[in-house]
Design a protein around this motif. Structure first.
Motif, PDB file in Angstrom:
ATOM      1  N   PRO A 286     -82.565 -18.891 -25.879  1.00  0.00           N
ATOM      2  CA  PRO A 286     -82.153 -17.537 -26.260  1.00  0.00           C
ATOM      3  C   PRO A 286     -81.027 -16.951 -25.424  1.00  0.00           C
ATOM      4  CG  PRO A 286     -84.254 -17.488 -25.120  1.00  0.00           C
ATOM      5  CD  PRO A 286     -83.950 -18.923 -25.378  1.00  0.00           C
ATOM      6  N   SER A 287     -80.796 -17.490 -24.232  1.00  0.00           N
ATOM      7  CA  SER A 287     -79.733 -16.951 -23.379  1.00  0.00           C
ATOM      8  C   SER A 287     -78.388 -17.631 -23.616  1.00  0.00           C
ATOM      9  CB  SER A 287     -80.128 -17.077 -21.902  1.00  0.00           C
ATOM     10  OG  SER A 287     -80.356 -18.440 -21.562  1.00  0.00           O
ATOM     11  N   THR A 288     -78.314 -18.464 -24.666  1.00  0.00           N
ATOM     12  CA  THR A 288     -77.048 -19.130 -25.002  1.00  0.00           C
ATOM     13  C   THR A 288     -75.966 -18.088 -25.257  1.00  0.00           C
ATOM     14  OG1 THR A 288     -78.197 -21.007 -25.967  1.00  0.00           O
ATOM     15  CG2 THR A 288     -75.901 -20.663 -26.632  1.00  0.00           C
ATOM     16  N   LYS A 289     -74.811 -18.265 -24.630  1.00  0.00           N
ATOM     17  CA  LYS A 289     -73.715 -17.314 -24.769  1.00  0.00           C
ATOM     18  C   LYS A 289     -72.585 -17.931 -25.592  1.00  0.00           C
ATOM     19  CE  LYS A 289     -74.595 -14.894 -20.411  1.00  0.00           C
ATOM     20  NZ  LYS A 289     -75.883 -15.546 -20.172  1.00  0.00           N
ATOM     21  N   THR A 290     -72.156 -17.215 -26.609  1.00  0.00           N
ATOM     22  CA  THR A 290     -71.020 -17.646 -27.414  1.00  0.00           C
ATOM     23  C   THR A 290     -70.453 -16.458 -28.158  1.00  0.00           C
ATOM     24  OG1 THR A 290     -70.272 -19.142 -29.162  1.00  0.00           O
ATOM     25  CG2 THR A 290     -72.479 -18.233 -29.394  1.00  0.00           C
ATOM     26  N   ASN A 291     -69.167 -16.522 -28.434  1.00  0.00           N
ATOM     27  CA  ASN A 291     -68.508 -15.465 -29.196  1.00  0.00           C
ATOM     28  C   ASN A 291     -68.382 -15.837 -30.668  1.00  0.00           C
ATOM     29  OD1 ASN A 291     -67.348 -12.865 -29.128  1.00  0.00           O
ATOM     30  ND2 ASN A 291     -65.302 -13.741 -29.240  1.00  0.00           N
ATOM     31  N   ASN A 292     -68.461 -17.142 -30.936  1.00  0.00           N
ATOM     32  CA  ASN A 292     -68.345 -17.636 -32.310  1.00  0.00           C
ATOM     33  C   ASN A 292     -69.401 -18.716 -32.532  1.00  0.00           C
ATOM     34  OD1 ASN A 292     -65.653 -16.318 -33.251  1.00  0.00           O
ATOM     35  ND2 ASN A 292     -65.150 -17.219 -31.266  1.00  0.00           N
ATOM     36  N   LEU A 293     -70.289 -18.483 -33.478  1.00  0.00           N
ATOM     37  CA  LEU A 293     -71.420 -19.388 -33.690  1.00  0.00           C
ATOM     38  C   LEU A 293     -71.427 -19.915 -35.122  1.00  0.00           C
ATOM     39  CD1 LEU A 293     -74.133 -20.631 -32.703  1.00  0.00           C
ATOM     40  CD2 LEU A 293     -75.250 -18.524 -33.503  1.00  0.00           C
ATOM     41  N   VAL A 294     -71.624 -21.240 -35.240  1.00  0.00           N
ATOM     42  CA  VAL A 294     -71.883 -21.874 -36.528  1.00  0.00           C
ATOM     43  C   VAL A 294     -73.329 -22.352 -36.470  1.00  0.00           C
ATOM     44  CG1 VAL A 294     -71.216 -23.659 -38.168  1.00  0.00           C
ATOM     45  CG2 VAL A 294     -69.470 -22.605 -36.702  1.00  0.00           C
ATOM     46  N   MET A 295     -74.179 -21.788 -37.314  1.00  0.00           N
ATOM     47  CA  MET A 295     -75.619 -22.023 -37.197  1.00  0.00           C
ATOM     48  C   MET A 295     -76.219 -22.552 -38.497  1.00  0.00           C
ATOM     49  SD  MET A 295     -78.638 -19.321 -36.107  1.00  0.00           S
ATOM     50  CE  MET A 295     -78.615 -18.433 -37.676  1.00  0.00           C
ATOM     51  N   GLU A 296     -77.024 -23.581 -38.359  1.00  0.00           N
ATOM     52  CA  GLU A 296     -77.798 -24.074 -39.496  1.00  0.00           C
ATOM     53  C   GLU A 296     -79.086 -23.270 -39.591  1.00  0.00           C
ATOM     54  OE1 GLU A 296     -81.052 -27.345 -40.396  1.00  0.00           O
ATOM     55  OE2 GLU A 296     -79.425 -28.044 -39.097  1.00  0.00           O
ATOM     56  N   TYR A 297     -79.361 -22.761 -40.794  1.00  0.00           N
ATOM     57  CA  TYR A 297     -80.569 -21.960 -40.986  1.00  0.00           C
ATOM     58  C   TYR A 297     -81.354 -22.471 -42.188  1.00  0.00           C
ATOM     59  CZ  TYR A 297     -83.780 -18.063 -41.325  1.00  0.00           C
ATOM     60  OH  TYR A 297     -84.927 -17.305 -41.373  1.00  0.00           O
ATOM     61  N   ASP A 298     -82.603 -22.867 -41.935  1.00  0.00           N
ATOM     62  CA  ASP A 298     -83.479 -23.375 -42.982  1.00  0.00           C
ATOM     63  C   ASP A 298     -84.183 -22.196 -43.647  1.00  0.00           C
ATOM     64  OD1 ASP A 298     -85.503 -24.576 -44.520  1.00  0.00           O
ATOM     65  OD2 ASP A 298     -85.625 -26.279 -43.149  1.00  0.00           O
ATOM     66  N   LEU A 299     -83.978 -22.040 -44.944  1.00  0.00           N
ATOM     67  CA  LEU A 299     -84.587 -20.928 -45.667  1.00  0.00           C
ATOM     68  C   LEU A 299     -86.114 -21.011 -45.692  1.00  0.00           C
ATOM     69  CD1 LEU A 299     -82.168 -20.540 -48.720  1.00  0.00           C
ATOM     70  CD2 LEU A 299     -82.278 -19.139 -46.658  1.00  0.00           C
ATOM     71  N   CYS A 300     -86.644 -22.166 -45.339  1.00  0.00           N
ATOM     72  CA  CYS A 300     -88.103 -22.331 -45.318  1.00  0.00           C
ATOM     73  C   CYS A 300     -88.705 -22.013 -43.946  1.00  0.00           C
ATOM     74  CB  CYS A 300     -88.485 -23.758 -45.711  1.00  0.00           C
ATOM     75  SG  CYS A 300     -87.971 -24.220 -47.383  1.00  0.00           S
TER      76      CYS A 300
END
Length: 327
Positions: A286-300
């Motif tokens: 949770p403490s990951t720092k970034t200004n631009n994130l590409v995230m995979e999100y599982d709808l399930c």
């Protein structure tokens, strides 16, 4: 207001909570919180709208305005303290808005860049509700001062040991370093909520992914500590979403490797500092720092992780302070 009127005001006040320096060498007889102000405030508050919840006589509001905060608001239930705070802001020529209200009226105020709520939480009836409300109102920084569980343990000696908080275990618990104290929210004999640092850490990291950094600061008040939470403010968030097992992970990998076909098909702009993560990875870190994130999100996720009807997926809180979102 002249010097004699100021002295008369100070002498008429039944009890001063904060020490405030006024013209002509006059000071209120309350507690000096200048060290706390220096610990929690940057040298310049320019560009910040500030709110102090439980502002008392307005010390932290005055300090924020002295540091050039764009706007300053203080809210408190005590009308005598508010009256004094308004007088001091006028005497010091610092434009500040003071309002009479409680946590029930906070929703009317909107959001702020920087919020403080000091030495209040142990007095409320539902601290989790209050913490959630304050986080939702904060755009950049939230500072809380809370009562440590050692406050209740300090009752030992004043009453029978069996009635003191944690009973006979109290003395042992008191000498443990903060890192070894368990995650615990307790209610002492005076109905005060006392919270260990690990409880705060577990709550924030498991439920509030919109908080990027959590810092614990020792308070100058006995049996207290401060929590400084910095909100996650990203420039861009690109989400690769869909049900389980349709190739989201493979697409994320291709984008990370800047595969031209994947870039063309998704129309995602990859920046030099873009970070590629799954929602599960972000939740584990949770403490990951970034200004631009590409995230995979599982709808399930909500089903697979057994989030109940009245719960939420904490990962989705990263939407809150992100400027550009592409799904």
């Amino acid at each position: 207001m002249n010097k004699d009127q100021l002295i008369e005001l100070i002498e008429s006040h039944p009890k001063w909570y904060q020490r405030i320096e006024l013209p002509d060498g006059i000071t209120t007889p309350g507690r000096d919180r200048s060290r706390t102000a220096n610990n929690i405030f940057p040298k310049s508050m320019e560009g910040n709208e500030f709110l102090d919840v439980g502002c008392a006589e307005g010390f932290f509001c005055l300090e924020a305005k002295k540091r050039n905060a764009d706007s300053v608001t203080g809210i408190d239930l005590d009308t005598d303290k508010l009256k004094a705070a308004k007088t001091f802001s006028e005497v010091l020529n610092l434009p500040i808005t003071f309002k009479h209200g409680s946590f029930d009226t906070l929703d009317d105020l909107g959001t702020f860049d920087f919020i403080t709520c000091l030495n209040i939480l142990h007095h409320v009836t539902d601290p989790i509700f209050v913490i959630n409300k304050l986080i939702n109102m904060t755009r950049k920084t939230l500072v809380l001062e809370v009562a440590d569980i050692t406050m209740g343990i300090s009752d030992i000696g004043k009453k029978k040991r069996s009635k003191a908080l944690l009973g006979f275990w109290g003395p042992l618990f008191k000498i443990l370093p903060n890192s070894m104290k368990p995650s615990l929210l307790a209610v002492d004999s005076r109905a005060r909520f006392l919270i260990t640092r690990n409880w705060v850490k577990n709550l924030i990291e498991s439920q509030y992914l919109d908080i990027e950094n959590l810092e614990f600061i020792d308070s100058e008040l006995e049996h207290r500590y401060m929590i400084k939470a910095s909100m996650r403010n990203m420039e861009s968030l690109n989400i690769i979403s869909g049900p389980t097992n349709i190739g989201k992970s493979q697409l994320l990998s291709k984008l990370k490797n800047k595969n031209s076909e994947a870039l063309q098909n998704t129309n995602i702009e990859i920046k030099n500092d873009s970070l590629f993560m799954t929602a599960s990875e972000l939740q584990k870190n949770p403490s990951t720092k970034t200004n631009n994130l590409v995230m995979e999100y599982d709808l399930c996720r909500t089903v697979l992780r057994r989030y109940g009807i009245y719960e939420h997926d904490p990962v989705l809180r990263i939407f809150r302070n992100t400027k550009n979102i592409n799904v």
